[in-house]
Write a protein that holds these residues in place. Sequence first.
Motif, PDB file in Angstrom:
ATOM      1  N   VAL A  35      17.950  41.259 -44.045  1.00 35.66           N
ATOM      2  CA  VAL A  35      18.677  39.983 -44.015  1.00 35.66           C
ATOM      3  C   VAL A  35      17.914  38.949 -43.193  1.00 35.66           C
ATOM      4  O   VAL A  35      17.743  37.799 -43.603  1.00 35.66           O
ATOM      5  CB  VAL A  35      20.100  40.181 -43.454  1.00 35.66           C
ATOM      6  N   LEU A  36      17.438  39.359 -42.022  1.00 36.64           N
ATOM      7  CA  LEU A  36      16.675  38.449 -41.169  1.00 36.64           C
ATOM      8  C   LEU A  36      15.378  38.011 -41.856  1.00 36.64           C
ATOM      9  O   LEU A  36      14.985  36.840 -41.780  1.00 36.64           O
ATOM     10  CB  LEU A  36      16.366  39.117 -39.826  1.00 36.64           C
ATOM     11  N   PHE A  37      14.732  38.955 -42.534  1.00 38.17           N
ATOM     12  CA  PHE A  37      13.481  38.636 -43.226  1.00 38.17           C
ATOM     13  C   PHE A  37      13.711  37.605 -44.331  1.00 38.17           C
ATOM     14  O   PHE A  37      12.963  36.626 -44.460  1.00 38.17           O
ATOM     15  CB  PHE A  37      12.874  39.916 -43.806  1.00 38.17           C
ATOM     16  N   ILE A  38      14.758  37.808 -45.131  1.00 37.83           N
ATOM     17  CA  ILE A  38      15.047  36.885 -46.233  1.00 37.83           C
ATOM     18  C   ILE A  38      15.393  35.495 -45.679  1.00 37.83           C
ATOM     19  O   ILE A  38      14.887  34.470 -46.162  1.00 37.83           O
ATOM     20  CB  ILE A  38      16.213  37.410 -47.099  1.00 37.83           C
ATOM     21  N   THR A  39      16.250  35.465 -44.651  1.00 41.25           N
ATOM     22  CA  THR A  39      16.691  34.183 -44.095  1.00 41.25           C
ATOM     23  C   THR A  39      15.528  33.396 -43.507  1.00 41.25           C
ATOM     24  O   THR A  39      15.298  32.228 -43.853  1.00 41.25           O
ATOM     25  CB  THR A  39      17.762  34.416 -43.022  1.00 41.25           C
ATOM     26  N   LEU A  40      14.792  34.039 -42.608  1.00 39.45           N
ATOM     27  CA  LEU A  40      13.700  33.342 -41.934  1.00 39.45           C
ATOM     28  C   LEU A  40      12.519  33.107 -42.884  1.00 39.45           C
ATOM     29  O   LEU A  40      11.806  32.100 -42.753  1.00 39.45           O
ATOM     30  CB  LEU A  40      13.253  34.138 -40.711  1.00 39.45           C
ATOM     31  N   GLY A  41      12.328  34.015 -43.837  1.00 42.02           N
ATOM     32  CA  GLY A  41      11.232  33.848 -44.789  1.00 42.02           C
ATOM     33  C   GLY A  41      11.408  32.628 -45.674  1.00 42.02           C
ATOM     34  O   GLY A  41      10.481  31.829 -45.860  1.00 42.02           O
ATOM     35  N   LEU A  42      12.617  32.452 -46.222  1.00 40.26           N
ATOM     36  CA  LEU A  42      12.868  31.274 -47.054  1.00 40.26           C
ATOM     37  C   LEU A  42      12.868  29.991 -46.221  1.00 40.26           C
ATOM     38  O   LEU A  42      12.464  28.930 -46.707  1.00 40.26           O
ATOM     39  CB  LEU A  42      14.199  31.426 -47.791  1.00 40.26           C
ATOM     40  N   SER A  43      13.309  30.086 -44.965  1.00 37.73           N
ATOM     41  CA  SER A  43      13.255  28.916 -44.081  1.00 37.73           C
ATOM     42  C   SER A  43      11.803  28.498 -43.847  1.00 37.73           C
ATOM     43  O   SER A  43      11.465  27.307 -43.884  1.00 37.73           O
ATOM     44  CB  SER A  43      13.938  29.226 -42.742  1.00 37.73           C
ATOM     45  N   TRP A  44      10.951  29.474 -43.617  1.00 39.08           N
ATOM     46  CA  TRP A  44       9.516  29.193 -43.416  1.00 39.08           C
ATOM     47  C   TRP A  44       8.912  28.576 -44.681  1.00 39.08           C
ATOM     48  O   TRP A  44       8.124  27.639 -44.619  1.00 39.08           O
ATOM     49  CB  TRP A  44       8.800  30.488 -43.042  1.00 39.08           C
ATOM     50  N   LEU A  45       9.322  29.082 -45.850  1.00 35.53           N
ATOM     51  CA  LEU A  45       8.779  28.602 -47.115  1.00 35.53           C
ATOM     52  C   LEU A  45       9.130  27.135 -47.340  1.00 35.53           C
ATOM     53  O   LEU A  45       8.276  26.323 -47.723  1.00 35.53           O
ATOM     54  CB  LEU A  45       9.314  29.456 -48.268  1.00 35.53           C
ATOM     55  N   THR A  46      10.402  26.772 -47.103  1.00 37.48           N
ATOM     56  CA  THR A  46      10.799  25.377 -47.319  1.00 37.48           C
ATOM     57  C   THR A  46      10.155  24.456 -46.285  1.00 37.48           C
ATOM     58  O   THR A  46       9.833  23.303 -46.600  1.00 37.48           O
ATOM     59  CB  THR A  46      12.328  25.231 -47.258  1.00 37.48           C
ATOM     60  N   GLU A  47       9.951  24.947 -45.069  1.00 39.87           N
ATOM     61  CA  GLU A  47       9.277  24.115 -44.061  1.00 39.87           C
ATOM     62  C   GLU A  47       7.827  23.857 -44.474  1.00 39.87           C
ATOM     63  O   GLU A  47       7.306  22.743 -44.308  1.00 39.87           O
ATOM     64  CB  GLU A  47       9.331  24.778 -42.688  1.00 39.87           C
ATOM     65  N   LYS A  48       7.167  24.862 -45.032  1.00 42.50           N
ATOM     66  CA  LYS A  48       5.779  24.702 -45.442  1.00 42.50           C
ATOM     67  C   LYS A  48       5.644  23.736 -46.625  1.00 42.50           C
ATOM     68  O   LYS A  48       4.585  23.140 -46.820  1.00 42.50           O
ATOM     69  CB  LYS A  48       5.183  26.066 -45.821  1.00 42.50           C
ATOM     70  N   THR A  49       6.706  23.583 -47.399  1.00 38.07           N
ATOM     71  CA  THR A  49       6.653  22.638 -48.517  1.00 38.07           C
ATOM     72  C   THR A  49       7.054  21.228 -48.092  1.00 38.07           C
ATOM     73  O   THR A  49       7.224  20.344 -48.935  1.00 38.07           O
ATOM     74  CB  THR A  49       7.576  23.102 -49.662  1.00 38.07           C
ATOM     75  N   GLY A  50       7.233  21.024 -46.776  1.00 43.98           N
ATOM     76  CA  GLY A  50       7.561  19.701 -46.265  1.00 43.98           C
ATOM     77  C   GLY A  50       9.038  19.422 -46.167  1.00 43.98           C
ATOM     78  O   GLY A  50       9.441  18.297 -45.879  1.00 43.98           O
ATOM     79  N   LEU A  51       9.879  20.447 -46.386  1.00 43.66           N
ATOM     80  CA  LEU A  51      11.325  20.298 -46.267  1.00 43.66           C
ATOM     81  C   LEU A  51      11.773  20.918 -44.949  1.00 43.66           C
ATOM     82  O   LEU A  51      10.967  21.217 -44.090  1.00 43.66           O
ATOM     83  CB  LEU A  51      12.008  20.947 -47.474  1.00 43.66           C
ATOM     84  N   SER A  52      13.080  21.140 -44.766  1.00 41.62           N
ATOM     85  CA  SER A  52      13.574  21.611 -43.474  1.00 41.62           C
ATOM     86  C   SER A  52      13.798  23.118 -43.468  1.00 41.62           C
ATOM     87  O   SER A  52      13.990  23.747 -44.518  1.00 41.62           O
ATOM     88  CB  SER A  52      14.893  20.908 -43.129  1.00 41.62           C
ATOM     89  N   LEU A  53      13.799  23.687 -42.260  1.00 41.58           N
ATOM     90  CA  LEU A  53      14.147  25.100 -42.090  1.00 41.58           C
ATOM     91  C   LEU A  53      15.561  25.378 -42.590  1.00 41.58           C
ATOM     92  O   LEU A  53      15.830  26.400 -43.225  1.00 41.58           O
ATOM     93  CB  LEU A  53      14.045  25.480 -40.611  1.00 41.58           C
ATOM     94  N   ALA A  54      16.488  24.451 -42.286  1.00 46.44           N
ATOM     95  CA  ALA A  54      17.890  24.661 -42.631  1.00 46.44           C
ATOM     96  C   ALA A  54      18.095  24.754 -44.140  1.00 46.44           C
ATOM     97  O   ALA A  54      18.944  25.505 -44.613  1.00 46.44           O
ATOM     98  CB  ALA A  54      18.743  23.532 -42.044  1.00 46.44           C
ATOM     99  N   LEU A  55      17.308  23.996 -44.919  1.00 45.83           N
ATOM    100  CA  LEU A  55      17.443  24.047 -46.380  1.00 45.83           C
ATOM    101  C   LEU A  55      17.086  25.436 -46.905  1.00 45.83           C
ATOM    102  O   LEU A  55      17.769  25.975 -47.790  1.00 45.83           O
ATOM    103  CB  LEU A  55      16.552  22.989 -47.024  1.00 45.83           C
ATOM    104  N   GLY A  56      16.026  26.025 -46.377  1.00 47.03           N
ATOM    105  CA  GLY A  56      15.658  27.379 -46.792  1.00 47.03           C
ATOM    106  C   GLY A  56      16.733  28.392 -46.460  1.00 47.03           C
ATOM    107  O   GLY A  56      17.020  29.300 -47.257  1.00 47.03           O
ATOM    108  N   ALA A  57      17.339  28.266 -45.273  1.00 45.07           N
ATOM    109  CA  ALA A  57      18.418  29.178 -44.894  1.00 45.07           C
ATOM    110  C   ALA A  57      19.612  29.022 -45.822  1.00 45.07           C
ATOM    111  O   ALA A  57      20.255  30.006 -46.208  1.00 45.07           O
ATOM    112  CB  ALA A  57      18.829  28.914 -43.443  1.00 45.07           C
ATOM    113  N   PHE A  58      19.922  27.778 -46.196  1.00 43.50           N
ATOM    114  CA  PHE A  58      21.023  27.524 -47.121  1.00 43.50           C
ATOM    115  C   PHE A  58      20.756  28.191 -48.479  1.00 43.50           C
ATOM    116  O   PHE A  58      21.645  28.820 -49.058  1.00 43.50           O
ATOM    117  CB  PHE A  58      21.209  26.022 -47.295  1.00 43.50           C
ATOM    118  N   LEU A  59      19.524  28.089 -48.976  1.00 44.93           N
ATOM    119  CA  LEU A  59      19.168  28.721 -50.250  1.00 44.93           C
ATOM    120  C   LEU A  59      19.274  30.243 -50.155  1.00 44.93           C
ATOM    121  O   LEU A  59      19.734  30.902 -51.100  1.00 44.93           O
ATOM    122  CB  LEU A  59      17.756  28.313 -50.652  1.00 44.93           C
ATOM    123  N   ALA A  60      18.860  30.803 -49.012  1.00 42.33           N
ATOM    124  CA  ALA A  60      18.973  32.260 -48.832  1.00 42.33           C
ATOM    125  C   ALA A  60      20.428  32.695 -48.892  1.00 42.33           C
ATOM    126  O   ALA A  60      20.768  33.704 -49.530  1.00 42.33           O
ATOM    127  CB  ALA A  60      18.343  32.662 -47.496  1.00 42.33           C
TER     128      ALA A  60
END
Length: 657
Positions: free
Chosen positions: A221-246
């Motif tokens: 769960v932690l890997f999926i949450t933080l992993g998608l947050s990292w992915l959206t941040e790297k694309t120029g979006l926010s950490l929170a958006l990745g967590a929401f998608l997860a």
Amino acid sequence: MSTTLELVLLLLASSVVIVALFRFLHLPPIIGYLLVGALIGPNALKLMPNTEDARHLAEFGVVFLMFTIGLEFSLPHLFSMKRMVFGLGLAQVGLTMATILLLAIFSGLSWQGALALGGVLAMSSTAVASKLLVERSELDSPHGRQIMGVLLFQDLAVVPLLILFPALAGEDDALFTTLLMALFKAAVVLTIVLFFGQRLMRAWFTMVARRKSTELFMLNVLFITLGLSWLTEKTGLSLALGAFLAGMLISETEYRFKVEEDIKPFRDVLLGLFFITVGMYLDPRLIAQHFLFVIALLVALLLLKLLVVLGLARLFGATPGTALRSGLWLCAGGEFGFVLLTLGLEQHLLDPSVTQTVLAAMVLSLLAAPLLIHFSDRLVLRLVASEWMLRSMALTQIAARSITNDKHAILCGYGRTGQHLARFLERENIPLVALDLDPERVREAAAAGDSVVFGDASQRETLIAAGIHRANVIVVTSNDAQLALRVLHHAHELRPDLPVVVRAMEERDIARFEAAGAAEVVPEALESSVMLATHALALLGVPMQRVIRLLREARQQRYALLRGFFHGMSDSTEHLSDAAQIRLRSVALLAGSHAAGRSLTELALEKLDVSVLSLRRRGTRSIAPSAETRLDDSDILVLQGTSSALAAAEERLLRGK
């Protein structure tokens, strides 16, 4: 390393103290976190400098908050509430933002800062409102559905606002391009995740769950949450958006509730740290200098949002009373407002002095929210003339249903327990009137011919309309302890001789209900355990006659072990004085004790108003030992009585005094 450790320890120590205090005072812990941040921050005691380490810790709180919002994102649920969510909710956020935008521009703010300020102030507190709706059993009321619809849209609106704020901070000539690029990136990520991620997520979680390892599941769960947050941040979006998608992806799997329970401690702890860091931005000296302006902004915020919700709710068909209640519940600021305010400050969209004033007004609005909600009914009755007519019509319907009844039963609550009880009463031809606050349940049950009406059993007028002066019994079937206490209070005033039977979910409520005048309290946990025991004994081959006798004996004991409990330092003495409370105490007989070798008859503990509930001897336990039982060294007795009586009994057992 030591600096980071000291920072974490300071934050945790502050959190422990403030949460304990605010839970005791029945205030939202969010306020406590904000005040602690202001106190230990760089503008007051300076115990914690406004460092990058603190902000990085706080970011994880927002990540897990957005993750849980994503978990609650359900397309079927949204579709069923589409009119409230995408109608009233969208209108509230849009109109509030537009109004604040115009007022802020007129006050001299840039249009970017004004738009950001509108997004900040449009939010309401999901944590406070939803919690109080559940506690007051108003989740299914007309205003409860409106409130939840607006709150749900506000939670969803945070996602585009998180994308919009960084775009607003760009150069004016490139703003449109930047915003389009951000939206394009978000659309690409959403498309990939939603179209390809759901099947992958379900298969991946199934594979992990088959390992039957709680540790592995949590790590995943932690890997999926933080992993998608990292992915959206790297694309120029926010950490929170990745967590929401997860959270959205996991919400479509059967593991949603398991994940929600596992992630909750992380979310609450880290979110608390986030609010502490938000509080660090508060400058008490600056607020004191502009105190009148802060109060003016607070009043303006409450009135503006109240009028917006009131007007829109009326447009969507709500009665004046329902619209005013919704406005009073939603007019305060919210936790997502603090998230957006911090982002706006970091992106230099808002001036620090403006941020101070807005932050202070939002904190005060959160303090005012529980008070506004508490007095909302009184305010509605005072300000809305038609509310008295609607209340009278509802009472008239209750009276019309009960007017032909005499020596009837009044059921407070018509859930599963109330409906089962109604079937028993109907079989014995005993008339009844059931009161319930779930309009859908009342509609369906009444259509089926059940004697149930919409009404709040905790209201004095409702009980009178239900025929309390002609009734033979009141049964509180709801699991709401506060409702039960209010019913007992009104019943004692109106009909002191009327027996009231109360359902108790928790053992700690038994003494409170009895002290309030309940004729009988039925502890749900004990009843279920007694029935489980009788069924198990019957299936194990114990003769049915003996099973029935054991059941009868258990009921005749009147739940003796639950009529007192082993007290600790944290037990409340709100309803009874300490000396008057019935307690349990275990007394171990030592070698040379006075009671060793003597019978219970010789000890005469009953003269001290103490009962012996059980005796434990070398691993065996006897419930209610006989009076002729002789005690041995190493016996353990469980006694029941008041504090002073138990002290005297212990003295007699050990020393013979």
